[in-house]
Design an enzyme around this catalytic site. Structure first.
Site, short mmCIF file in Angstrom:
data_model
loop_
_atom_site.label_atom_id
_atom_site.label_comp_id
_atom_site.label_asym_id
_atom_site.label_seq_id
_atom_site.Cartn_x
_atom_site.Cartn_y
_atom_site.Cartn_z
CD GLU A 154 -3.02 -1.07 2.22
OE1 GLU A 154 -2.78 -0.47 3.27
OE2 GLU A 154 -4.11 -1.64 2.01
CD GLU A 310 -4.17 -6.11 2.54
OE1 GLU A 310 -4.86 -5.43 3.34
OE2 GLU A 310 -2.95 -5.95 2.41
C1 GLA Z 1 -4.17 -2.78 5.09
C2 GLA Z 1 -2.82 -3.45 5.15
C3 GLA Z 1 -2.80 -4.72 5.93
C4 GLA Z 1 -3.67 -4.60 7.15
C5 GLA Z 1 -5.06 -4.26 6.73
C6 GLA Z 1 -6.01 -4.21 7.88
O1 GLA Z 1 -4.85 -2.97 3.94
O2 GLA Z 1 -2.27 -3.70 3.89
O3 GLA Z 1 -1.45 -4.98 6.29
O4 GLA Z 1 -3.16 -3.61 7.97
O5 GLA Z 1 -5.05 -2.99 6.13
O6 GLA Z 1 -7.26 -3.74 7.54
#
Ligand code: GLA
Length: 678
Positions: A154, A310
């Site tokens: 991210e 995710e």
């Molecule tokens: C983000 C991160 C993960 C985790 C999630 C939790 O997307 O990439 O490592 O912290 O949020 O919601």
């Protein structure tokens, strides 16, 4: 450079999540892989936060545990998306390189003990990320478990802008390249105002905290520079991997949830678009925000299948009130992503952490273990996705595009705007939502791209519009397109300077109208519009005094500061039509406007029961109609073919249970078929 593959070598729709087993002993690893088999998990992301356990000191690597883990996963039929751990450098790195720490706009030096990259401009950080990415790729390029690479995590969150001395020096270099000389910089930033004229490059800095509002053009350039630096970090790692490995390389975006990176540019640099999406729990219709994120993920990748890297099985742990998903909601969310083009459905994370900052975040195996609702739904979803393998590779087609321009959003978010109600997120959602409810599939598009495939293009919030992009929109109308532009668009150029000719001037040829003066409303005040055949349309927040230069007034203000003046206009230009709406119409009023615009564009919304989401993916020989019922009761709708989740025949109609999902395959035969509804 090694020849590489465009999609991981996987069969069908992939299923799994982030796997961070370094938190547990080997007995748990063995249980994990057995449970992965039970759930049908075939892809996990590994190593994303493992730097401190892989490189123990600079240049001293321990790969033993990772070797063992990858072998174990492979032996159990689970493929690996191997992460580079550069979003969380080890403690030794910051001890060795204290000047790699990020500094905020107000001068705070960021500490250790959390996560977040070092300064994107630090030489030591750049060397370290290339070293670890290269070492991982060299070791695992030929490991049979590894099917793709996951660079960093991210980008832009939690670290975006950095005001460290190294970053400021790099910003100066970036500006020199962009403007050539100080005259160019002074002009672009409009430094004659407030006495900011520069006579020496050494005096030019980052827009750190200042007594009042900082020069907006400087702020906008610093935003662009930050995006550029982050992308250079990605490219450095990607190329270090590519020197050894052939698998596709990606990084996880946050479409519609982070605004630091320009995903149109980034999508060109990854092999596959991957996105993370979390429901905003305070939003009772979070599924609409989800659909926006999914459509944006598909659109930035040019329509290619993408990876949902995710999402959550239930609640997250970082919002003010973290609402658990209700039974069936996880499957509905997953099928919406799939319907909108995702060919992999992955979660954060496989097993809930007992320690650390995210221990209250849901997981595929929750703290309650396998005797839980969440686990049962995880196993069911795995079985559902197995039945959808043939959908992989099919594409979503759209007749309507909504413009999405990160640079414009960055500029609009700067300080001292004419009203706090001018919110591009709110406007995008306001226009997306009625189309979503009507079952019309939407692509997002950049104002500079080829738009000729769309019957209708909507610009809900195009505050910054370069003259080149305005010319592109004008050509789109000339060639027969229908363009709908909402207020506070085409106001400034790429330096956040008001366009010569006034507000909206670059779109005047297409719209036949420009804005003489903004007439914002006080909080809570509303206005009424007269629209022939309607009983007074309601609007609020914003009105304008329009100057007509060819357009016809479709609706006029009955009251408010613009009483008697045009509010909604329509202009024939070339073979097409340009619509302009100068106020924030309430939902019913917006439906009236959209109905008129659809008629011009030749768009017929499909007949769908309320609360049912329907998206079609087009395969080589069949269409896949993905249906998600957000209602509590069952819905009947038209569908012909085979429902893939149950194997049942849909002989013209189909009943989707309340809260349920369905996927209907309609064979098109050799002649092909009609294009799916909108
Ligand atoms: C983000 C991160 C993960 C985790 C999630 C939790 O997307 O990439 O490592 O912290 O949020 O919601």
């Amino acid at each position: 450079m090694t020849q590489h593959h465009p999609w991981p070598e996987l069969r069908g729709i992939a299923y799994g999540g982030d796997y961070n087993p370094e938190q547990w002993g080997r007995d748990v690893w063995r249980e994990d892989v057995a449970l992965m088999r039970e759930a049908g998990v075939d892809l996990v992301s590994v190593g994303i936060f493992s730097w401190a356990l892989i490189e123990l000191r600079e240049g001293e690597f321990d790969f033993d545990w990772l070797d063992e883990l990858l072998d174990l996963l492979h032996a159990n039929g689970v493929s690996v998306d191997l992460g580079t751990p550069t979003a969380s450098p080890p403690a030794w790195f910051f001890a060795d390189h204290p000047d790699a720490r990020v500094i905020t706009a107000d001068g705070t030096v960021m500490g250790f003990g959390s996560r977040g990259m070092a300064s994107h401009s630090s030489t030591a950080y750049r060397e370290a990320i290339v070293r670890i990415a290269g070492a991982l790729a060299e070791r695992y390029a030929d490991h049979p478990a590894v099917v793709m690479w996951h660079v960093h995590n991210e980008y832009g969150v939690p670290v975006g802008e950095d005001f460290s001395p190294q970053s400021v020096a790099a910003f100066r270099e970036w500006l020199r390249e962009r403007y050539g000389d100080l005259d160019g910089l002074n002009r672009a930033w409009g430094t004659a105002f407030w006495g900011q004229h520069y006579t020496d490059w050494a005096h030019v800095g980052a827009p750190a905290a200042a007594p009042s509002v900082v020069n907006p053009a400087q702020r906008l350039d610093f935003h662009r520079f930050t995006d550029h630096q982050l992308l250079q970090c990605f490219i450095a790692e990607r190329d270090a991997i590519r020197a050894h490995a052939a698998q596709p390389i990606t990084t996880n975006f946050m479409a519609n949830q982070s605004w630091t990176t320009d995903l149109w540019t980034w999508a060109r640099e990854v092999d596959i678009v991957a996105d993370d999406h979390y429901l905003w729990a305070a939003d009772p219709e979070g599924e609409i925000g989800l659909a926006i994120a999914a459509d944006l993920s598909r659109s930035v990748g040019g329509g290619a299948p993408w990876i949902l890297m995710e999402h959550s099985t239930s609640a997250v742990n970082w919002q003010p009130r973290n609402i658990a998903k209700r039974p069936g909601e996880m499957a509905r969310n997953s099928l919406t992503h799939l319907g909108r083009g995702a060919d992999a459905i992955l979660f954060f994370q496989w097993r809930a952490s007992r320690s650390g900052a995210e221990k209250f975040h849901s997981a595929m195996i929750p703290h309650a273990g396998t005797g839980s609702r969440v686990w049962r739904e995880v196993v069911e979803l795995g079985a559902m996705l197995d039945r959808l393998d043939e959908v992989q590779g099919s594409r979503v087609l759209a007749d309507v595009a909504i413009l999405w321009d990160f640079e414009s959003f960055w500029a609009q978010d700067l300080e001292w705007r004419p009203s706090v109600e001018l919110d591009h997120r709110e406007r995008i959602r306001a226009f997306y939502e009625p189309l979503w409810r009507a079952g019309i599939t939407i692509d997002f598009a950049h104002p500079g791209q080829d738009l000729s495939a769309y019957k209708l293009v909507i610009a809900p919030a195009q505050y910054l519009l370069s003259t080149a992009d305005a010319a592109n929109l004008t050509r789109y109308v000339e060639a027969g397109g229908t363009l709908l532009v909402s207020f506070f668009s085409a106001i400034v150029d790429e330096h956040d300077a008001v366009h010569a000719g006034g507000f909206g001037a670059p779109l005047e040829p297409a719209l036949g109208v420009r804005v003489e003066e903004f007439l914002p409303l006080r909080e809570g005040d509303g206005v009424t519009l007269e629209w022939p055949g309607e009983n007074g349309l309601a609007a609020d927040a914003w009105t304008e005094d329009l100057v007509m230069s060819g357009a016809e007034a479709i609706a006029t203000y009955v009251d408010g500061p613009g009483a008697g003046r045009p509010a909604v206009t329509r202009n024939r230009h070339g073979a097409g039509t340009g619509w302009y709406v100068s106020t924030r119409l309430h939902g019913d009023a917006l439906d009236v406007l959209l109905g008129a615009v659809y008629a011009d564009a030749g768009i017929e919304p499909p007949a769908l029961p309320d609360g049912v989401e329907a998206i079609t993916r087009r395969g080589d020989d069949a269409d896949y109609l993905v249906l998600v019922n957000h209602r509590e009761d069952a819905a009947e709708l038209a569908a012909s073919g085979t429902e893939l989740l149950t194997g049942a025949d849909a002989p013209g109609t189909l009943r989707v249970p309340g809260g349920g999902v369905a996927v209907v395959r309609t064979d098109r035969g050799r002649e092909g078929g009609d294009r799916p509804d909108s």
